[in-house]
Write an enzyme that holds these catalytic residues in place. Structure first.
Site, mmCIF file in Angstrom:
data_model
loop_
_atom_site.group_PDB
_atom_site.id
_atom_site.type_symbol
_atom_site.label_atom_id
_atom_site.label_comp_id
_atom_site.label_asym_id
_atom_site.label_seq_id
_atom_site.Cartn_x
_atom_site.Cartn_y
_atom_site.Cartn_z
ATOM 1 N N LYS A 170 4.088 -6.997 4.080
ATOM 2 C CA LYS A 170 3.564 -5.704 3.682
ATOM 3 C C LYS A 170 3.410 -4.895 4.951
ATOM 4 O O LYS A 170 2.881 -5.387 5.949
ATOM 5 C CB LYS A 170 2.212 -5.895 2.997
ATOM 6 C CG LYS A 170 1.460 -4.610 2.712
ATOM 7 C CD LYS A 170 0.472 -4.249 3.788
ATOM 8 C CE LYS A 170 0.184 -2.754 3.755
ATOM 9 N NZ LYS A 170 -0.668 -2.305 4.843
ATOM 10 N N ASN B 296 0.098 10.425 5.344
ATOM 11 C CA ASN B 296 -1.082 10.052 6.092
ATOM 12 C C ASN B 296 -2.154 11.122 6.101
ATOM 13 O O ASN B 296 -3.273 10.876 6.520
ATOM 14 C CB ASN B 296 -0.685 9.646 7.506
ATOM 15 C CG ASN B 296 -0.115 8.248 7.486
ATOM 16 O OD1 ASN B 296 -0.814 7.299 7.156
ATOM 17 N ND2 ASN B 296 1.171 8.124 7.766
ATOM 18 N N GLU C 52 6.720 4.776 7.099
ATOM 19 C CA GLU C 52 6.321 5.853 6.184
ATOM 20 C C GLU C 52 7.194 7.083 6.375
ATOM 21 O O GLU C 52 7.169 7.726 7.412
ATOM 22 C CB GLU C 52 4.856 6.202 6.399
ATOM 23 C CG GLU C 52 3.965 5.155 5.736
ATOM 24 C CD GLU C 52 2.537 5.163 6.240
ATOM 25 O OE1 GLU C 52 2.266 5.919 7.180
ATOM 26 O OE2 GLU C 52 1.727 4.422 5.695
ATOM 27 N N THR D 124 -1.257 -3.128 11.003
ATOM 28 C CA THR D 124 -1.264 -2.987 9.542
ATOM 29 C C THR D 124 -0.090 -3.612 8.868
ATOM 30 O O THR D 124 0.580 -3.053 8.008
ATOM 31 C CB THR D 124 -1.384 -1.569 9.004
ATOM 32 O OG1 THR D 124 -2.533 -0.985 9.553
ATOM 33 C CG2 THR D 124 -1.564 -1.549 7.487
ATOM 34 N N THR E 233 0.877 -1.186 0.000
ATOM 35 C CA THR E 233 0.000 0.000 0.000
ATOM 36 C C THR E 233 0.910 1.231 0.000
ATOM 37 O O THR E 233 1.317 1.681 -1.062
ATOM 38 C CB THR E 233 -0.965 0.004 1.200
ATOM 39 O OG1 THR E 233 -0.219 -0.079 2.408
ATOM 40 C CG2 THR E 233 -1.957 -1.132 1.115
#
Lengths: 428, 428
Positions: free
Chosen positions: A191, A423, A281, A202, A169
């Site tokens: 992932k 985000n 991220e 996640t 993602t």
């Protein structure tokens, strides 16, 4: 060396393709669909990858560990139910939409396994449906179903690099690790980028092995590996509704011992866990924080997670600013909030081998500050820009509390403006 | 109206000057010094404000509440000791360096009160030394001492707007609130921007009143006000080593009742607490989150704080992205981590008056998503750019858990790239 340094994306992809070799008895396929999510403000087409991980034969040797979030997604609910099935054979995976608490979520997940079962001519109960992405939106079931026959027809053995890429993602690079043990191998594909905090957040991890391993041994090994690795990393302290790690054995290679398998699984999951942090991220630094000198592992891990999750610690790392006062403050915050005192005289804090706090006081001077800042710069990385992880250096921080022999290491990331950007507009 | 909207900085400063009127019996002074911190990598001069809040007469009616961080700064340690003194008369305040666990920190704080006592011809034990700024660096005691006679000579009555400005660190605007009660007044001046989480984090609050209030009543009132207001706000979940709220009465106006005073103090501290959130580092939205339907206030506040501190919730707010799935995920994360389940069928989530989750499922469609996004845009503000708070609108989120009658409201802020920038290079 398990993780060399890379100077070009091609070098990393070559490394990855050597890692992503499927153990005997497994095949994978990936495909792509376009659709318009019913909850999306705009009408532009939205693209979703669908993937299939498939065993040639149904296997009774499988295991799963799941998020502890109280509102898990439909895929987690369904997978927990099917852990009791006599055998599992395949996993359908989609990115983009997490299928969490949509009105028809659990029905949608079941229906997809039924349609896929028809396409593969196997019972639906042998299949799982796994989703990652936006929470609250509805899966495009019709569009996915229409693609399933083509997906099933595309199954191939050999290399699973396409699956490692398709399940991403906000990941900035695909993640796969392979370990050889007992005459066979275990392949792990992960992932995960943001929203990584204990208990699987996640993060999706698919582990496949050709080694014969009894069902209960596989389950014990996976629980232990998850606790020692995935539960020791943290990116933003958020634990998602969708995280899980699944393990399937095709059982074609005999001879591995339970302990040998378990040890190998811990090593493999440790590599994957650090890959996930390195992919945090917008991560510009990976923090390896060891908290020692506590009476229990619980205290050591609690303090370590609190420090690794402190926004002020994380932003200082991002800025290559050795603002070490924030480390002590975060420890004190956790202790105070949990009703505990430790004499500051007992505490020693080190950063990159330099002692910055001991004997109750900070030990800082101009020259040390310059060395610390240089050290932080030397550990920086930027996979978001490069598309691959350049190195595996960490910012190494040690906090010894002088009050016992328990010790825990956690891995975290810094907090960058890139994290905020990603985000802030994740769904657009 | 306690907080009108402002379209120019001058309007806000005019509002502030009406707020910052000193009650009878108090004077303030501010000054500025330049020095070279011994721990700073560069040699450029560094500027620090020093301020003095002074009562004309020593007062036995004073109170303090402090951070629960296990490693409080020297100012907190000293102030806690001096709470037992028969009387207090003045507070010395510096910004830039927090005086936390520097080798000579407590001695430095004591020495400053001794030097200031000489300059004011009063005992050192009647003085407090309060610091805010970088943790771990050493106060420039000689440079501060040299300035104290001039500081003492500069004491003035009337308006304390200069003090409200001088105690700022990363604050984007000065904060002062005044309330009239019982024939007198209470003035509150606050400093705080980042690192604001329960129990006073990197927040300094100075409350002065001319009302006669018995010492024990003042202490009860301050504890209650702090719990209901400052402990209900959160900016980044970090609780600092230095936070405190201090209350001093000059005792020249008789007649206020204990309850009347306590109620007024809660109202005043509520306004200051929301000012602090509105000033959150880089804040683009203030979140007002009410969690209801729990058995206890503890559960309600725990859930509310967890949601308000979720980086994924905060970044979505910043991006005006109504990513409401993250709200439910944060609730589920907190519940799961604390070993508790709530039937999702019982939960109702509202954003800006729109129901987004009820009966176990998200209630979203394209039109609602557009309305929610417009709502988020309408509540945005940017005090960092304007230098003043334009309005007091909040993003109003309600989460009803359907499991009891307890309810708690907390105020938080979003997470912006500006926050990251400010905290990445705070010390340079």
């Amino acid at each position: 060396m398990m993780f060399p340094e890379f100077s070009h994306e091609a070098e990393y992809l070559e490394f990855l393709s050597r890692q992503a070799v499927l153990p005997a008895g497994f095949r994978v396929a990936t495909s792509r669909i376009a659709f318009t999510p019913r909850e999306r403000p705009t009408l532009e087409p939205y693209r979703m990858n669908i993937s299939l991980l498939f065993a040639d034969e149904p296997t009774s040797s499988f295991a799963g560990v799941f998020t502890t979030n109280a509102f898990p997604g439909a895929p987690v609910i369904l997978a927990r139910q099917r852990l009791d099935e006599p055998a599992i054979q395949g996993i359908l995976i989609n990115n983009k939409i997490a299928n969490v608490r949509a009105l028809t979520g659990l029905d949608d997940a079941r229906r997809l396994t039924e349609s896929l079962g028809r396409a593969l001519s196997i019972p639906a109960a042998r299949l799982l449906s796994v989703s990652t992405g936006i929470i609250g939106w509805t899966l495009p079931v019709d569009a996915i179903e229409a693609e399933l026959p083509a997906l099933a027809a595309g199954l191939h053995d050999g290399n699973a690099i396409d699956l490692a890429q398709a399940i991403m993602t906000t990941d900035s690079f695909p993640k796969a690790r392979r370990i050889e043990v007992g005459g066979g191998s275990i392949l792990g594909i992960a992932k995960g980028a943001g929203m990584i905090e204990p208990n699987m957040a996640t993060m999706l991890v698919f582990l496949v092995t050709d080694l014969v391993i009894p069902r209960e041994s596989a389950r014990r090994a996976l629980r232990r590996a998850a606790d020692e690795t995935f539960n020791a990393i943290t990116v933003d302290g958020d634990m998602s509704t969708s995280d899980m790690a699944l393990l399937l054995s095709s059982g074609v290679v005999t001879g591995v011992g339970d302990d040998e398998f378990a040890e190998a699984l811990v090593r493999l999951c440790g590599l994957l866990a650090q890959d996930v942090v390195r992919n945090g991220e917008g991560a510009g630094h990976v923090l390896q924080l060891t908290v020692s000198g506590l009476e229990t592992n619980g205290w050591a891990r609690g303090i370590a997670k609190a420090v690794a999750n402190s926004p002020l610690v994380k932003t200082a790392l991002y800025g290559n600013d050795p603002n070490v006062g924030r480390l002590l403050s975060a420890v004190g915050d956790y202790l105070g909030s949990n009703g505990r005192a430790i004499d500051p005289e007992k505490i020693t804090i080190g950063v990159g081998g330099e002692t910055v706090f001991s004997g109750g006081a900070f030990r800082l001077d101009r020259e040390k500050e310059v060395r610390l800042s240089d050290y932080l710069k030397s550990t920086a990385l930027n996979p978001r820009v490069t598309g691959y992880p350049q190195h595996q250096r960490c910012v190494e921080v040690t906090i010894d509390c002088g009050s016992g022999s328990a010790s825990q290491t956690v891995w975290g990331s810094d907090l960058s403006d890139q994290y905020v950007h990603e985000n802030a507009d994740y769904r657009t």
